[in-house]
Design a protein around this motif. Sequence first.
Motif, mmCIF file in Angstrom:
data_model
loop_
_atom_site.group_PDB
_atom_site.id
_atom_site.type_symbol
_atom_site.label_atom_id
_atom_site.label_comp_id
_atom_site.label_asym_id
_atom_site.label_seq_id
_atom_site.Cartn_x
_atom_site.Cartn_y
_atom_site.Cartn_z
ATOM 1 N N GLN A 72 2.580 11.645 -4.012
ATOM 2 C CA GLN A 72 3.771 10.904 -3.600
ATOM 3 C C GLN A 72 4.107 11.240 -2.136
ATOM 4 N N ASN A 116 0.662 -0.054 -7.399
ATOM 5 C CA ASN A 116 1.616 0.315 -6.353
ATOM 6 C C ASN A 116 3.055 0.132 -6.807
ATOM 7 N N ASP A 163 -8.586 4.185 5.807
ATOM 8 C CA ASP A 163 -8.490 5.364 4.948
ATOM 9 C C ASP A 163 -8.827 6.636 5.733
ATOM 10 N N ARG A 180 3.955 3.239 -8.616
ATOM 11 C CA ARG A 180 4.228 4.341 -7.679
ATOM 12 C C ARG A 180 5.609 4.187 -7.026
ATOM 13 N N GLN A 202 0.837 -1.204 0.000
ATOM 14 C CA GLN A 202 0.000 0.000 0.000
ATOM 15 C C GLN A 202 0.871 1.252 0.000
ATOM 16 N N THR A 203 1.207 1.734 -1.189
ATOM 17 C CA THR A 203 1.977 2.981 -1.272
ATOM 18 C C THR A 203 1.102 4.186 -0.973
ATOM 19 N N LEU A 204 -0.217 3.969 -0.848
ATOM 20 C CA LEU A 204 -1.111 5.052 -0.428
ATOM 21 C C LEU A 204 -1.141 5.172 1.088
ATOM 22 N N ASN A 205 -0.402 4.328 1.754
ATOM 23 C CA ASN A 205 -0.019 4.566 3.148
ATOM 24 C C ASN A 205 1.364 5.202 3.069
ATOM 25 N N TYR A 206 1.414 6.523 3.197
ATOM 26 C CA TYR A 206 2.657 7.242 2.909
ATOM 27 C C TYR A 206 3.786 6.853 3.861
ATOM 28 N N LEU A 265 -4.386 6.444 2.576
ATOM 29 C CA LEU A 265 -5.564 6.417 1.713
ATOM 30 C C LEU A 265 -6.007 4.993 1.372
ATOM 31 N N GLU A 306 -6.270 13.798 -2.294
ATOM 32 C CA GLU A 306 -5.986 13.012 -3.492
ATOM 33 C C GLU A 306 -4.662 12.269 -3.315
ATOM 34 N N ALA A 307 -4.449 11.245 -4.129
ATOM 35 C CA ALA A 307 -3.217 10.466 -4.038
ATOM 36 C C ALA A 307 -2.033 11.290 -4.534
#
Length: 408
Positions: free
Chosen positions: A287, A46, A259, A49, A12-16, A253, A284-285
Amino acid sequence: MKTRILITHISQTLNYGSAMMALNLISRMKPLLPDAEIYCECDDYNLDRLKVGTGVHDLKKFDALFNTKLTPITKVKRYIFGSDESIKKITDNFDVLIVLGGDDLSETYKKGALLKGSVYKSINKKCKVILAGQSFGPFFGTTRTMVKNFYKDISIITRDDNSYEFSKSIGIKKLVKSRDLAMMTLPNQKEFGKILENYPELQPNKYFTMVPSGLWHKYTEDKEGYIKTWKKLILNLSKRFPDFKFVILGHVLAPAKSDDRFVIKEIEKSMAPEERENLIFITEAIQPAEARQILGGSLMVITGRMHAAVSTFFMKKPAISLAYSEKYAGVIGRGLELPDLIVESRNQTWGDQSPLLEEVDKKISYVLENHEPLTAKISNKIDECTKLVEDQIDFIVSEVIHSDKIPA
């Protein structure tokens, strides 16, 4: 024959926070191991990303295929004896398994820690397992005994001294004291820093950033009260600092159950238009390096996400953390010697009249009154932590180089 490395816990790259650890490890490890093949446990989205974030474009995807339909007892039995197909898929194809850290090997998640321990023990018989950047333990009673059996022969790199001391006490044979892998300059940080050009209203040190965590259930059973507390906190601050802007930032996210946007949307929905005038919602997503730049431009940050605090500290700014687990005390309290910036928030009363509101207000006043010495201390401690993280990566590289597969 090329060394094949599998890195897990980066799906999960949406977990920064998780992404930052992965980006730093991969971008620094690859030049030192140019011939190694690096596989990431994630999907195509992912993986892309990760390629963009690291600048390493020959990363490969891997699906571990752990069986989620088995009962916990059946899983443990199959994993202990190494008979599960997911374990064979790893041991047959890889020389090294690097498990990126978090707090999922702590008492807060003890059932998961035992199950994972049985998996790692089985894998380690044929494929070297390295647990990197971990908050590990503490565990108590029979759980402690089982953890000792599962993990004693596995390389563990701790990200805080509490975890190091616990690991040492149960006799972990190969143990390294370090800090969180996010405590380094992220790859391409300067380039990603241009995101602030999209928000001309955000002037350096003239805004606060707030990071409400989507993990409300780790704090309280009162979901509505949790949302009301964050809303009240934001409104109180906007009244106290009328000339400031307030960024409400989603830092995790995905997955859906954690989320941050769920909580943020509920907060926004409950506000009148005039209450939202000085608020900027960034959900929003983006980096992780872009999120870090937003955090770093703030006067200070108030966060329910520990890695948002870590990024803020790395940018030499203060962050006040609403803590729900042991990792805050270890990483921030001891590792950065900043216990005064933690608000213990688990199992507290939440809502419009929550005592946490007054507690956070006091912390904000403390930060403002001590801003200069605090930022100087943060700067010194971050430099120390970065050196320990560099040593961690050197250790991992050394382990990979000497990772001859154990014969079956």
